[in-house]
Write a protein that holds these residues in place. Structure first.
Motif, PDB file in Angstrom:
ATOM      1  N   SER A   1      -1.803   2.700  -2.678  1.00  0.00           N
ATOM      2  CA  SER A   1      -1.495   1.416  -2.030  1.00  0.00           C
ATOM      3  C   SER A   1      -2.131   1.329  -0.643  1.00  0.00           C
ATOM      4  O   SER A   1      -2.595   0.266  -0.226  1.00  0.00           O
ATOM      5  N   VAL A   2      -2.171   2.474   0.068  1.00  0.00           N
ATOM      6  CA  VAL A   2      -2.786   2.486   1.399  1.00  0.00           C
ATOM      7  C   VAL A   2      -4.289   2.201   1.292  1.00  0.00           C
ATOM      8  O   VAL A   2      -4.843   1.408   2.056  1.00  0.00           O
TER       9      VAL A   2
ATOM     10  N   LEU B   1       7.705  -5.313   1.426  1.00  0.00           N
ATOM     11  CA  LEU B   1       6.760  -4.204   1.335  1.00  0.00           C
ATOM     12  C   LEU B   1       7.302  -2.931   1.974  1.00  0.00           C
ATOM     13  O   LEU B   1       7.036  -1.829   1.503  1.00  0.00           O
ATOM     14  N   GLN B   2       8.123  -3.098   3.040  1.00  0.00           N
ATOM     15  CA  GLN B   2       8.549  -1.914   3.794  1.00  0.00           C
ATOM     16  C   GLN B   2       9.577  -1.059   3.058  1.00  0.00           C
ATOM     17  O   GLN B   2       9.864   0.049   3.501  1.00  0.00           O
TER      18      GLN B   2
ATOM     19  N   TYR C   1       8.997   0.121   0.165  1.00  0.00           N
ATOM     20  CA  TYR C   1       8.234   1.067  -0.647  1.00  0.00           C
ATOM     21  C   TYR C   1       7.691   2.199   0.205  1.00  0.00           C
ATOM     22  O   TYR C   1       7.235   1.982   1.322  1.00  0.00           O
ATOM     23  N   LYS C   2       7.725   3.405  -0.331  1.00  0.00           N
ATOM     24  CA  LYS C   2       7.091   4.542   0.330  1.00  0.00           C
ATOM     25  C   LYS C   2       5.580   4.369   0.191  1.00  0.00           C
ATOM     26  O   LYS C   2       5.086   4.143  -0.922  1.00  0.00           O
ATOM     27  N   PRO C   3       4.822   4.447   1.306  1.00  0.00           N
ATOM     28  CA  PRO C   3       3.371   4.298   1.192  1.00  0.00           C
ATOM     29  C   PRO C   3       2.781   5.400   0.292  1.00  0.00           C
ATOM     30  O   PRO C   3       3.171   6.555   0.393  1.00  0.00           O
ATOM     31  N   GLN C   4       1.889   4.990  -0.599  1.00  0.00           N
ATOM     32  CA  GLN C   4       1.216   5.956  -1.466  1.00  0.00           C
ATOM     33  C   GLN C   4      -0.277   5.884  -1.186  1.00  0.00           C
ATOM     34  O   GLN C   4      -0.758   4.858  -0.685  1.00  0.00           O
TER      35      GLN C   4
END
Lengths: 127, 131
Positions: free
Chosen positions: B21-22, B12-13, B15-18
């Motif tokens: 998704s957050v 998971l890490q 991926y850039k948080p969007q």
């Protein structure tokens, strides 16, 4: 021996080994909880800081008592369905998974029953 | 059949948080938090059914700094899970999957949750007479 194809037997079964009942029950309780939760927040905001007598008069009011019981049933049913999915997703040791599922479902029943009993005992004027 | 050593999807890490998704994981986190928060409601109801002593004990905990902090968190969690839950129900009937719409409704959920939390707390303090 089953005459059904492997695909036919697997179709409709998710990771929880059941069909759409779980998904559907989660949605039904969600829809019920939309108006119930809005009512609950407004009622609790109005009841903020109530003393013992005022709180009992509020809980024991027939309309409040019925709505509270509905809220409790829908909330705990919805919560245990949701927690079940969380456990199934993240706990990969079967024995721990089953133990947690039993604990969650048992706790939901006990807490819901305790809360409903409390509401009804106040509504019916018991001690 | 051994399934323990199967490759997993990328961690998971990476991926850039969007926003999408957050908000998705926040729905699950607030759901778990709210399930724990039911303990407070059950305690309050049982206390009210038990007697003045038990009720005053519950009220003094709720009115304490820790009690208010927990209640503030649960108020936000409730409004977030409620409004994002409505967003989920809209998806269930096939509405709102377009990327732009998903972002618009996502920000709407964030704003509505914060505003309703503030309104509720202003209302709560008003009901207490400011105390």
């Amino acid at each position: 021996m089953s005459m059904r194809s492997p695909l036919g037997r697997a179709r409709g079964l998710g990771s929880a080994k059941s069909g759409t009942q779980h998904w559907w029950a989660q949605r039904l309780t969600a829809i019920a909880l939309v108006p119930l939760t809005i009512w609950f927040v407004i009622a609790m905001v109005a009841a903020t800081g109530s003393d013992y007598t005022t709180a009992r008069a509020f809980i024991g009011n027939p309309v409040t008592a019925v709505l509270l019981v509905l809220l409790i049933v829908a909330t705990f049913h919805h919560a245990q369905l949701g927690l079940q999915v969380v456990i199934e997703d993240y706990v990969h040791t079967k024995s721990v998974e089953i133990a947690l599922l039993l604990a969650i479902k048992g706790a939901a029943i006990v807490l819901a029953l305790a809360a409903i009993f409390a509401v009804l005992s106040i509504a019916f004027g018991g001690a | 059949m051994a399934t323990d050593n199967r490759p997993l999807s990328p961690h998971l890490q990476v991926y850039k948080p969007q926003l999408t998704s957050v908000l998705s994981i926040l729905h699950r986190l607030t759901g778990v938090a709210l399930a724990i928060g039911t303990l407070l409601l059950v305690w309050w109801l049982i206390a009210a059914a038990s007697g003045p002593g038990a009720y005053d004990a519950a009220q003094s905990f709720i009115g304490s700094f820790l009690g208010r902090l927990l209640l503030l968190g649960w108020t936000f969690a409730l409004f977030y899970h409620l409004s994002n839950g409505i967003r989920h129900l809209a998806w269930d009937i096939g509405w709102g999957f377009e990327l732009g719409t998903a972002y618009t409704t996502g920000w709407l959920v964030v704003i509505v949750s914060i505003v309703l939390t503030l309104v509720s707390w202003i209302g709560g303090y008003a009901a207490r007479g400011g105390g």
